[in-house]
Design an enzyme around this catalytic site. Structure first.
Site, PDB file in Angstrom:
ATOM      1  N   GLU A 492       7.059  -1.235   6.022  1.00 41.46           N
ATOM      2  CA  GLU A 492       8.507  -1.468   5.940  1.00 41.46           C
ATOM      3  C   GLU A 492       9.359  -0.233   6.248  1.00 41.46           C
ATOM      4  O   GLU A 492      10.224   0.145   5.455  1.00 41.46           O
ATOM      5  CB  GLU A 492       8.857  -2.036   4.560  1.00 41.46           C
ATOM      6  CG  GLU A 492       8.089  -3.319   4.268  1.00 41.46           C
ATOM      7  CD  GLU A 492       8.432  -3.951   2.917  1.00 41.46           C
ATOM      8  OE1 GLU A 492       9.159  -3.328   2.119  1.00 41.46           O
ATOM      9  OE2 GLU A 492       7.969  -5.070   2.670  1.00 41.46           O
ATOM     10  N   GLU A 598       0.945 -11.134   5.846  1.00 44.80           N
ATOM     11  CA  GLU A 598       1.401 -11.578   4.514  1.00 44.80           C
ATOM     12  C   GLU A 598       2.073 -12.936   4.603  1.00 44.80           C
ATOM     13  O   GLU A 598       3.155 -13.144   4.057  1.00 44.80           O
ATOM     14  CB  GLU A 598       2.387 -10.556   3.917  1.00 44.80           C
ATOM     15  CG  GLU A 598       1.830  -9.157   3.808  1.00 44.80           C
ATOM     16  CD  GLU A 598       2.768  -8.173   3.112  1.00 44.80           C
ATOM     17  OE1 GLU A 598       3.740  -8.591   2.457  1.00 44.80           O
ATOM     18  OE2 GLU A 598       2.523  -6.963   3.235  1.00 44.80           O
TER      19      GLU A 598
HETATM   20  C1  XIL Z   1       4.472  -7.748  -3.641  1.00 46.06           C
HETATM   21  C2  XIL Z   1       3.440  -8.325  -4.584  1.00 46.06           C
HETATM   22  O1  XIL Z   1       3.053  -9.592  -4.099  1.00 46.06           O
HETATM   23  C3  XIL Z   1       4.013  -8.438  -5.979  1.00 46.06           C
HETATM   24  O2  XIL Z   1       3.000  -8.825  -6.888  1.00 46.06           O
HETATM   25  C4  XIL Z   1       4.584  -7.090  -6.403  1.00 46.06           C
HETATM   26  O3  XIL Z   1       5.196  -7.235  -7.650  1.00 46.06           O
HETATM   27  C5  XIL Z   1       5.593  -6.601  -5.391  1.00 46.06           C
HETATM   28  O4  XIL Z   1       4.964  -6.529  -4.120  1.00 46.06           O
HETATM   29  N1  XIL Z   1       5.825  -6.817   1.159  1.00 46.06           N
HETATM   30  C6  XIL Z   1       4.701  -6.096   0.883  1.00 46.06           C
HETATM   31  C7  XIL Z   1       3.909  -6.423  -0.317  1.00 46.06           C
HETATM   32  O5  XIL Z   1       4.292  -5.267   1.701  1.00 46.06           O
HETATM   33  O6  XIL Z   1       3.258  -5.304  -0.855  1.00 46.06           O
HETATM   34  C8  XIL Z   1       4.736  -7.087  -1.369  1.00 46.06           C
HETATM   35  O7  XIL Z   1       3.869  -7.505  -2.409  1.00 46.06           O
HETATM   36  C9  XIL Z   1       5.490  -8.253  -0.790  1.00 46.06           C
HETATM   37  C10 XIL Z   1       6.423  -7.788   0.292  1.00 46.06           C
END
Ligand code: XIL
Length: 672
Positions: A492, A598
């Site tokens: 990000e 994701e």
């Molecule tokens: C999220 C997790 O799913 C949650 O459990 C945590 O509280 C916050 O992070 N982008 C990402 C991930 O790169 O690491 C994030 O994961 C979701 C958004």
């Protein structure tokens, strides 16, 4: 796990020379000529390798100012750039040592019986305080309101609403604070208002005269300064808002016995579906508003249940049992006050045991279908699934369904290295044990991100951040390089409105942090597949206008990047599939691989259905399978029971581990 392949992505690429403006001066697209290809097989480091003759004789001349054409940009510098300086010795922060090494779990405290698990040294690490509000902040007075309006609204034509007579507040714990909220708008009209998150036990009630009252009795645990925010909404222009925070300073009273003692509660344990014959672990804990820990008693233990202590947290009681027959098991649990044994609270916890057959899935497993295509289909594993009540079922289902696993949280910096010199490796070690048992490859996530950072990093001097960053990358890569195939090196980096996100990394090093991080990752794990992972870049957004010039500039610098991770947290009404296809192609044309890292597809109740969700899953998979550079599709979880967007059931199994239409849609598309 090292995948076969030779890393050549640091080699200068001999392609047509193009001009590309430096990222520092402008985010301008760079143009090239030949396009990379893909063989559909995931090989470490092959992504920048041209499949055709690297010198394309048919390449058109490209002049500065020409429209960008597809193709990898060219590094005009035939020499590889200078290597990173060696990491400092001794390290900037204390390195991991033997006292950080996890040990085997030799007690029956996990749900897993098929592979060995480890636990961290039993060292209690208190949760991180949020960055503190100081006495000076309080003394400075109420913070200024944050005024927001829709783009284009001329705030000079209309004055923002505000709260009449509002100030910071000070009170002793145990006393009741009442604050009147009276929004006014000097242009006339009655403004609306809504509170942000309320402190526990506080209320915000309507007085039905245009005002509301905030009411709160802070207790021992609230001593300190708490911010509380209410947003006033302009009566005429609803997007025109004033977010007003007040600071509430809670003092310890001279006589602590003036604070009332309330009964404790048993913390909520959500309903779980488990499999008959599997060990079920329930972590039981009570809480008390006065910040003591109640003791916990199991009033109706299931047959054969045992109560075990938690290895770190004395306040957690672990109840273990193995359901032998199907049915609903209700367990009554009581919490008893630490100061006054007559004060208690109870809760009933419900577990549904179903027979093994209830979880049998029709058709072929997704991993088998994916494997036939040389494709990776995966999920992100929830942290410490093996300590959850349904851990055995979770592990078996996901283990047998997928062939690649991501760490949802267990590799994040705040967890792994919460304090300088303290490392918690066990969760990542256990994820790898899971992956080895079920023959998955592991996707490490994330190395460098602006979130989930430990406070010692957030507060570290700017000048030290480059070395902290490089050391953390090195520590992850050295420990897990042999077992992790793919890394999200940078997560990000792009701001929502485009341009670089003003993260601590950017603020300390400028855009160079990205290049430095990738070089460190390559140095420390030469065989790893190195990705830049980002959200909202699969369709055209302000972020994509930064992404492509950024990728061009990285390739020009011979930054060792192998691919782009597309997060794809989307919803069931998503329809920009053409843009996804085009953006994947643009990445492929740069000679980079594509990973859907994701994927989850939220269902907004009343707006979309599980069928809509299934369509979105299938379309994304379809685009990925049709794109030779798309190497894997990873879902951010697999059961709605453990989704970070759980309210919107975004995953392919429901909370009771039953396949949803989305599951069958993936199965059908993979089988085609
Ligand atoms: C999220 C997790 O799913 C949650 O459990 C945590 O509280 C916050 O992070 N982008 C990402 C991930 O790169 O690491 C994030 O994961 C979701 C958004």
């Amino acid at each position: 796990m090292h995948l076969v392949g030779v890393s050549i992505s640091t080699m200068p690429q001999l392609r047509t020379l193009v001009l590309c403006l430096s990222m520092t001066t402008a985010l301008t697209a760079c143009s090239g000529s030949s396009s990379g290809g893909g063989d559909g097989v995931t090989n470490a480091g092959d992504s920048n390798q041209p499949t055709t003759d690297p010198v394309n004789p048919d390449a058109p001349d490209v002049n500065p100012g020409d429209e960008p054409t597809a193709g990898p940009p060219v590094n005009p510098n035939p020499e590889p750039p200078a290597a990173l300086a060696p990491l400092p010795n001794p390290a900037t922060s204390e390195s991991p040592g033997f006292d950080d090494e996890p040990s085997n779990i030799n007690r029956p405290v996990t749900a897993i019986t098929r592979y060995f698990l480890v636990e961290n040294p039993a060292r209690r690490i208190e949760p991180q305080p949020t960055l503190g509000i100081t006495e000076t902040d309080f003394a400075t007075g109420m913070p200024p309101a944050v005024i927001t309006a829709e783009n284009g609204f001329d705030t000079s034509t209309n004055s923002a609403p505000y709260f009449d007579g509002l100030t910071n507040q000070e009170i002793d714990a145990g006393q009741v604070l009442n604050v009147l909220y009276k929004p006014v708008d000097d242009d006339g009209g009655l403004p609306g208002m809504f509170p942000n998150e309320l402190p526990e036990s506080a209320t915000f009630t309507d007085n039905f005269d245009g005002t509301k009252t905030f009411s709160w009795m802070p207790l021992q645990g609230d001593i300190g300064i708490t911010p509380f925010t209410v947003t006033a909404v302009d009566g005429d222009v609803p997007s025109y808002r004033a977010e007003q925070t007040i600071l509430i300073k809670v003092n310890a009273p001279a006589d602590p016995s003036t604070i009332p003692n309330f009964p404790p509660v048993v913390n909520e344990v959500r309903e779980h579906t488990v499999r008959v014959g599997d060990p079920v672990l329930l972590e039981l804990k009570g809480s008390d508003r006065n910040s003591t820990y109640p003791s916990v008693e199991v009033l109706t233990p299931p047959p054969g249940a045992t109560v075990l202590p938690h290895y770190i947290f004395e306040e957690i009681t672990v109840l273990r049992f193995i359901p032998e027959t199907p049915g609903v098991i209700n367990i009554d649990v009581l919490a008893r006050d630490a100061d006054d044994p007559n004060l208690t609270g109870t809760r009933t916890i419900s577990v549904t045991a179903e027979p093994k057959e209830a979880f049998a899935l029709p058709g072929e497993r997704l991993r088998a279908l994916a494997g036939e295509r040389g494709f990776r289909l995966g999920f992100a594993a929830v942290q410490e699934f093996y300590y959850r009540p349904d851990g055995a079922l979770y592990s078996d289902l996901a283990g047998l369904e997928f062939n690649i696993v991501s760490a949802e949280n267990s590799m994040k910096w705040d967890y792994i290295n919460p304090e300088p010199g303290t490392f918690r490796w066990a969760d990542a070690d256990n994820l790898i044990a899971f992956a080895k048992h079920y023959n998955h490859i592991v996707h490490g996530h994330p190395m460098i991100w602006h979130r989930q950072l430990p406070i010692w990093i957030r507060e570290a001097p700017e000048a030290s951040l480059e070395m902290h960053m490089r050391e953390f990358i090195d520590r992850l890569a050295v420990r897990y390089g042999d077992d992790v195939a793919i890394w999200d090196v940078i997560n990000e980096p792009i701001a929502d409105e485009g341009g670089f996100r003003r993260s601590i990394w950017y603020n300390a090093m400028g855009e160079d942090y990205i290049d430095i991080a990738f070089r460190q990752a390559r140095d420390s794990d030469p065989d790893g597949i190195l990705l830049l992972n980002e959200y909202d870049i699969a369709w055209d957004t302000p972020k994509t206008e930064t992404l492509f010039p950024l990728l061009d500039s990285l390739l020009l610098k011979s930054t060792p990047i192998d691919g782009v991770g597309f997060q794809l947290h989307i919803d069931a009404n998503f329809d920009k599939f053409d843009e996804v296809e085009a953006n994947f192609q643009k990445v492929a044309d740069l000679g980079l691989d594509i990973y859907v890292t994701e994927l989850d597809v939220a269902i907004t109740a009343g707006v979309a259905t599980e069928e809509d969700q299934a369509t979105v899953y299938a379309r994304i998979l379809d685009i990925c399978l049709n794109q030779p550079r798309c190497k894997a599709l990873q879902i951010w979880g697999f059961t709605d029971q453990y989704s970070w967007r759980r309210d919107q059931n975004p995953l392919v199994f429901d909370s009771a581990y039953k396949p949803k239409p989305a599951y069958f849609a993936l199965q059908e598309r993979l089988a085609q």
